[in-house]
Design a protein around this motif. Sequence first.
Motif, PDB file in Angstrom:
ATOM      1  N   VAL A 226       0.852  -1.192   0.000  1.00 27.03           N
ATOM      2  CA  VAL A 226       0.000   0.000   0.000  1.00 27.03           C
ATOM      3  C   VAL A 226       0.885   1.239   0.000  1.00 27.03           C
ATOM      4  N   SER A 227       0.919   1.981  -1.124  1.00 26.93           N
ATOM      5  CA  SER A 227       1.745   3.183  -1.151  1.00 26.93           C
ATOM      6  C   SER A 227       0.908   4.455  -1.136  1.00 26.93           C
ATOM      7  N   GLU A 228      -0.409   4.296  -1.234  1.00 27.44           N
ATOM      8  CA  GLU A 228      -1.298   5.472  -1.158  1.00 27.44           C
ATOM      9  C   GLU A 228      -2.617   5.017  -0.555  1.00 27.44           C
ATOM     10  N   ALA A 229      -3.393   5.981  -0.069  1.00 26.23           N
ATOM     11  CA  ALA A 229      -4.706   5.646   0.465  1.00 26.23           C
ATOM     12  C   ALA A 229      -5.581   5.156  -0.689  1.00 26.23           C
ATOM     13  N   GLY A 230      -6.495   4.259  -0.378  1.00 31.70           N
ATOM     14  CA  GLY A 230      -7.347   3.779  -1.457  1.00 31.70           C
ATOM     15  C   GLY A 230      -8.280   2.683  -1.010  1.00 31.70           C
ATOM     16  N   THR A 231      -8.820   1.982  -1.986  1.00 33.13           N
ATOM     17  CA  THR A 231      -9.851   0.987  -1.716  1.00 33.13           C
ATOM     18  C   THR A 231      -9.458  -0.361  -2.297  1.00 33.13           C
ATOM     19  N   PHE A 232      -9.554  -1.377  -1.464  1.00 34.21           N
ATOM     20  CA  PHE A 232      -9.379  -2.751  -1.928  1.00 34.21           C
ATOM     21  C   PHE A 232     -10.740  -3.326  -2.292  1.00 34.21           C
ATOM     22  N   VAL A 233     -10.846  -3.899  -3.471  1.00 35.29           N
ATOM     23  CA  VAL A 233     -12.070  -4.594  -3.872  1.00 35.29           C
ATOM     24  C   VAL A 233     -11.734  -6.073  -4.041  1.00 35.29           C
ATOM     25  N   MET A 234     -12.449  -6.930  -3.318  1.00 32.32           N
ATOM     26  CA  MET A 234     -12.277  -8.386  -3.451  1.00 32.32           C
ATOM     27  C   MET A 234     -13.481  -8.927  -4.201  1.00 32.32           C
ATOM     28  N   LYS A 235     -13.207  -9.887  -5.090  1.00 31.45           N
ATOM     29  CA  LYS A 235     -14.274 -10.425  -5.929  1.00 31.45           C
ATOM     30  C   LYS A 235     -14.185 -11.944  -5.961  1.00 31.45           C
ATOM     31  N   TRP A 236     -15.288 -12.616  -5.638  1.00 34.41           N
ATOM     32  CA  TRP A 236     -15.349 -14.076  -5.724  1.00 34.41           C
ATOM     33  C   TRP A 236     -16.333 -14.423  -6.841  1.00 34.41           C
ATOM     34  N   THR A 237     -15.957 -15.335  -7.742  1.00 32.65           N
ATOM     35  CA  THR A 237     -16.848 -15.739  -8.827  1.00 32.65           C
ATOM     36  C   THR A 237     -17.106 -17.240  -8.730  1.00 32.65           C
ATOM     37  N   ASP A 238     -18.374 -17.657  -8.833  1.00 33.36           N
ATOM     38  CA  ASP A 238     -18.663 -19.090  -8.744  1.00 33.36           C
ATOM     39  C   ASP A 238     -18.923 -19.682 -10.130  1.00 33.36           C
ATOM     40  N   ASP A 239     -19.161 -21.017 -10.163  1.00 35.16           N
ATOM     41  CA  ASP A 239     -19.345 -21.720 -11.433  1.00 35.16           C
ATOM     42  C   ASP A 239     -20.518 -21.174 -12.235  1.00 35.16           C
ATOM     43  N   ALA A 240     -21.549 -20.657 -11.553  1.00 29.46           N
ATOM     44  CA  ALA A 240     -22.713 -20.127 -12.249  1.00 29.46           C
ATOM     45  C   ALA A 240     -22.453 -18.715 -12.769  1.00 29.46           C
ATOM     46  N   GLY A 241     -21.299 -18.156 -12.445  1.00 30.07           N
ATOM     47  CA  GLY A 241     -20.977 -16.818 -12.901  1.00 30.07           C
ATOM     48  C   GLY A 241     -21.386 -15.717 -11.933  1.00 30.07           C
ATOM     49  N   ALA A 242     -21.988 -16.108 -10.798  1.00 32.57           N
ATOM     50  CA  ALA A 242     -22.385 -15.108  -9.807  1.00 32.57           C
ATOM     51  C   ALA A 242     -21.137 -14.530  -9.143  1.00 32.57           C
ATOM     52  N   VAL A 243     -21.168 -13.236  -8.870  1.00 30.59           N
ATOM     53  CA  VAL A 243     -20.009 -12.556  -8.301  1.00 30.59           C
ATOM     54  C   VAL A 243     -20.400 -11.939  -6.960  1.00 30.59           C
ATOM     55  N   ILE A 244     -19.553 -12.126  -5.967  1.00 31.23           N
ATOM     56  CA  ILE A 244     -19.727 -11.449  -4.686  1.00 31.23           C
ATOM     57  C   ILE A 244     -18.560 -10.499  -4.524  1.00 31.23           C
ATOM     58  N   GLU A 245     -18.874  -9.264  -4.120  1.00 27.54           N
ATOM     59  CA  GLU A 245     -17.837  -8.251  -4.040  1.00 27.54           C
ATOM     60  C   GLU A 245     -17.831  -7.608  -2.673  1.00 27.54           C
ATOM     61  N   THR A 246     -16.650  -7.296  -2.158  1.00 26.78           N
ATOM     62  CA  THR A 246     -16.570  -6.481  -0.953  1.00 26.78           C
ATOM     63  C   THR A 246     -15.590  -5.358  -1.248  1.00 26.78           C
ATOM     64  N   SER A 247     -15.720  -4.254  -0.516  1.00 27.69           N
ATOM     65  CA  SER A 247     -14.708  -3.221  -0.669  1.00 27.69           C
ATOM     66  C   SER A 247     -14.314  -2.692   0.702  1.00 27.69           C
ATOM     67  N   ASN A 248     -13.026  -2.432   0.872  1.00 27.26           N
ATOM     68  CA  ASN A 248     -12.473  -1.970   2.134  1.00 27.26           C
ATOM     69  C   ASN A 248     -11.551  -0.790   1.863  1.00 27.26           C
ATOM     70  N   ASP A 249     -11.769   0.300   2.616  1.00 28.56           N
ATOM     71  CA  ASP A 249     -10.904   1.464   2.470  1.00 28.56           C
ATOM     72  C   ASP A 249      -9.691   1.316   3.384  1.00 28.56           C
ATOM     73  N   VAL A 250      -8.542   1.738   2.877  1.00 25.58           N
ATOM     74  CA  VAL A 250      -7.330   1.751   3.679  1.00 25.58           C
ATOM     75  C   VAL A 250      -6.768   3.173   3.653  1.00 25.58           C
ATOM     76  N   ALA A 251      -6.511   3.723   4.862  1.00 25.52           N
ATOM     77  CA  ALA A 251      -5.989   5.088   4.962  1.00 25.52           C
ATOM     78  C   ALA A 251      -4.492   5.043   5.258  1.00 25.52           C
ATOM     79  N   ILE A 252      -3.818   6.151   5.017  1.00 25.88           N
ATOM     80  CA  ILE A 252      -2.392   6.254   5.336  1.00 25.88           C
ATOM     81  C   ILE A 252      -2.248   6.950   6.692  1.00 25.88           C
ATOM     82  N   LYS A 253      -1.442   6.351   7.562  1.00 27.87           N
ATOM     83  CA  LYS A 253      -1.238   6.873   8.920  1.00 27.87           C
ATOM     84  C   LYS A 253      -0.524   8.219   8.896  1.00 27.87           C
ATOM     85  N   GLY A 254      -0.870   9.077   9.852  1.00 24.45           N
ATOM     86  CA  GLY A 254      -0.084  10.275  10.122  1.00 24.45           C
ATOM     87  C   GLY A 254      -0.490  11.476   9.322  1.00 24.45           C
TER      88      GLY A 254
END
Lengths: 108, 151
Positions: A80-108
Amino acid sequence: MASKPRVKIPKSVAAGDVITIKTLIKHSMESGQRKDTQGEAIPRDIINQFEASFNGNVVFSVDIHPAVSANPYIEFSAKVSEAGTFVMKWTDDAGAVIETSNDVAIKG
Amino acid sequence: MNISRRAWLGTSAAAAVAGFFGVSGNAIATVEDVEKLIGEFGGSATAEDGGPLQLTTPEIAENGNSVPVSFVVESPMSDDDYIESVIIMASENPTPEVATFHFTPGSGIAQASTRMRLAKTQDVYAVAKTSKGMLYKVSNNVKVTIGGCGG
């Protein structure tokens, strides 16, 4: 298909840090190898792809096969070199997608 | 009835294993399948043993349905020299592929862990590919006391 995944990720980091991200999603990961009581093969139904991106760029991904356990757990690293958002994506055999997003801030 | 206890134990154990695999008995992968997969994964490059790749698996897995597996590959992870991908294979599962992990310089460290199914006692292979096309291979034997290819 599955409930909300769990993602463990730090909320704030020092710029340039490499962080460890742990994810867990509930899924039966039916391998396609099993038979039901009538002897019929139970069709395969797994999560076959996981992808993590940071600010729109893919940083890590996994091609998943039936040999991955039920409720797949994936741990990996990301820089992590800058503040931003991580998006995780899981895809199943039927093509359905589950997504989460998490913000990460820079300290100080 | 003239069945010795030992023989009976043997049959029931075999039946239990058959249960995990499904009654018809599915084909089991072989080391050749693993070699073929490494070929598809790495192209023409020959895999060097070990090198910067470290694979961690338990020596004995009590439950083949959930065997922790993790690896780390030492690498600068810079834009022109990083680990591209790592494939995990189980030589004697119905299908040898477990998972393929793809990294980028943004991964920071080429490491990951997950949990896998192992049908029986066998060798687990990991092969890492660098952005320069180098291949590194390691394998660990894992003893499985209860197989888990069913789920």
